[in-house]
Scaffold this active site. Structure first.
Site, PDB file in Angstrom:
ATOM      1  N   ARG A  76      -3.920  -4.975  -0.228  1.00 17.56           N
ATOM      2  CA  ARG A  76      -3.373  -3.718  -0.760  1.00 17.56           C
ATOM      3  C   ARG A  76      -4.427  -2.676  -1.132  1.00 17.56           C
ATOM      4  NH1 ARG A  76      -0.464  -5.483   1.739  1.00 17.56           N
ATOM      5  NH2 ARG A  76       1.337  -6.748   1.294  1.00 17.56           N
ATOM      6  N   CYS A  78       6.863  -3.326  -5.543  1.00 18.44           N
ATOM      7  CA  CYS A  78       6.243  -4.359  -6.377  1.00 18.44           C
ATOM      8  C   CYS A  78       5.231  -3.703  -7.314  1.00 18.44           C
ATOM      9  CB  CYS A  78       5.519  -5.384  -5.510  1.00 18.44           C
ATOM     10  SG  CYS A  78       6.688  -6.476  -4.696  1.00 18.44           S
ATOM     11  N   GLU A 111      -0.348  -3.059  -8.714  1.00 17.81           N
ATOM     12  CA  GLU A 111      -0.463  -2.616  -7.322  1.00 17.81           C
ATOM     13  C   GLU A 111      -0.206  -1.100  -7.283  1.00 17.81           C
ATOM     14  OE1 GLU A 111       1.658  -5.080  -4.481  1.00 17.81           O
ATOM     15  OE2 GLU A 111       2.164  -3.303  -3.288  1.00 17.81           O
TER      16      GLU A 111
END
Ligand SMILES: Cc1cc2nc3c(=O)[nH]c(=O)nc-3n(C[C@H](O)[C@H](O)[C@H](O)COP(=O)(O)OP(=O)(O)OC[C@H]3O[C@@H](n4cnc5c(N)ncnc54)[C@H](O)[C@@H]3O)c2cc1C
Length: 314
Positions: A180, A237, A308
């Protein structure tokens, strides 16, 4: 960094005419639907002006931040002191698709457009991005993906504007993708004020049977629908999966935090790693839940959960 004063406002207005908005609420530009005003909000409509803008912002020591669809972003309630830039119009289409499966796409194009285009052309490799609601540029910077793959697996080149206004093509070998995130070779990361602006990217896909790709696509879309609370504002998320046997969502679920709320924000009961804006949440509400989750997971499992979602602003 310098504040946006009257002189800077005049300059922005002269350069951008009706493409600059002052005190623009960021709640209108993020999927969380929270966030205070940006001092200036710029819709970049063509490459020449964008280059000039980036170069001069650097010279004037003014902070800027590029956004795509704002689907991985939490802007704090007091807003952003600087210039938010969004790429639209000349930046949101597919430029070219060659016989050997290379698709050249502008950074502001939605990932969903890239996926649909690839299916139509019988090119496989990007189905993992189905249902990720961001842009190609945002996808590259966050190395967006799922367990099926991520942007870093298919990207072979990006075109960027460097902080001094120079346009450069950067090949795959110089891009360091990890879970990510993308780190540029010279360590200009996507969240610093002077990060390169991604203008376009080239993806290498594999020719395949269009019906097979379509079937796989349907399955992926169904999978998402069943698992994600996509009817409520969120940023997907919230935490990265830690280096553990359990995902962030499983840990939050095991800690009994599903359904807990603060103000207008709630930890989704469908997917524990989603914090949702259930009822006019503020960024502060979401941050309280974020801290509560981090502290609980640390106490119970000795694991640090790292967001994230990118958090910006005051
Ligand atoms: C319902 C939902 C489901 C999601 N599912 C997933 C998923 O399965 N997998 C996944 O990885 N993510 C997922 N996300 C998160 C998000 O959609 C992705 O991270 C997406 O790639 C972000 O794209 P964006 O255009 O919205 O970027 P933004 O949120 O606008 O920006 C994200 C970062 O990219 C930078 N950036 C954006 N465009 C540029 C550019 N042109 N040049 C330089 N920097 C740029 C920004 O500065 C920022 O640091 C989900 C989000 C939601 C709301």
């Amino acid at each position: 960094m310098t504040e946006i004063n009257e002189d800077a406002k005049k300059w922005l207005q002269t350069l951008l005419e009706d493409s600059v908005f002052f005190n623009e609420p960021m709640s209108c530009h993020t999927s969380f639907q929270v966030g205070g005003p940006a001092d200036a909000f710029v819709v970049a409509r063509n490459l020449g002006v964008l280059r000039e803008l980036i170069r001069e912002l650097g010279q004037r020591n003014l902070k800027y931040f590029i956004i795509g669809h704002g689907t991985n972003l939490l802007v704090k309630d007091n807003g952003f002191r600087g210039v938010i830039i969004v790429l639209r119009e000349r930046f949101n289409h597919i430029i070219k698709c060659s016989e050997d499966g290379i698709i050249n796409v502008m950074a502001g194009a939605p990932l969903s457009r890239l996926c649909r285009f690839a299916i139509k052309k019988g090119l496989s490799g990007v189905n993992f991005a189905l249902g990720i609601p961001g842009t190609v540029g945002g996808g590259i910077v966050t190395n967006a993906g799922t367990w099926l793959g991520s942007i870093g697996d298919i990207l072979n080149k990006v075109k960027v504007i460097l902080p001094d206004g120079e346009i450069r093509n950067i090949t795959k070998e110089k891009l360091r993708f990890s879970y990510r995130q993308l780190l540029w070779e010279n360590d200009l990361s996507g969240i610093t004020a002077s990060a390169p602006v991604i203008v376009s990217g080239s993806c290498a896909l594999i020719p395949d049977d269009p019906e097979k790709i379509r079937k796989e696509a349907r399955k992926i879309v169904m999978w998402r629908k069943e698992r994600q609370p996509s009817w409520l504002p969120s940023a997907g998320c919230f935490f990265k999966n830690p280096d553990s046997e359990k995902s962030a969502g499983q840990l939050i679920d095991l800690a009994g935090l599903k359904g807990k709320s603060f103000g207008g924000a709630e930890i989704s009961s469908r997917h524990a790693n989603f914090i949702v804006n259930r009822k006019n949440a503020s960024a502060a509400d979401i941050l309280v839940l974020m801290k509560m989750i981090q502290e609980t997971i640390w106490k119970k499992f000795n694991i640090i959960l790292e967001p994230e979602v990118r958090i910006i602003g005051d």
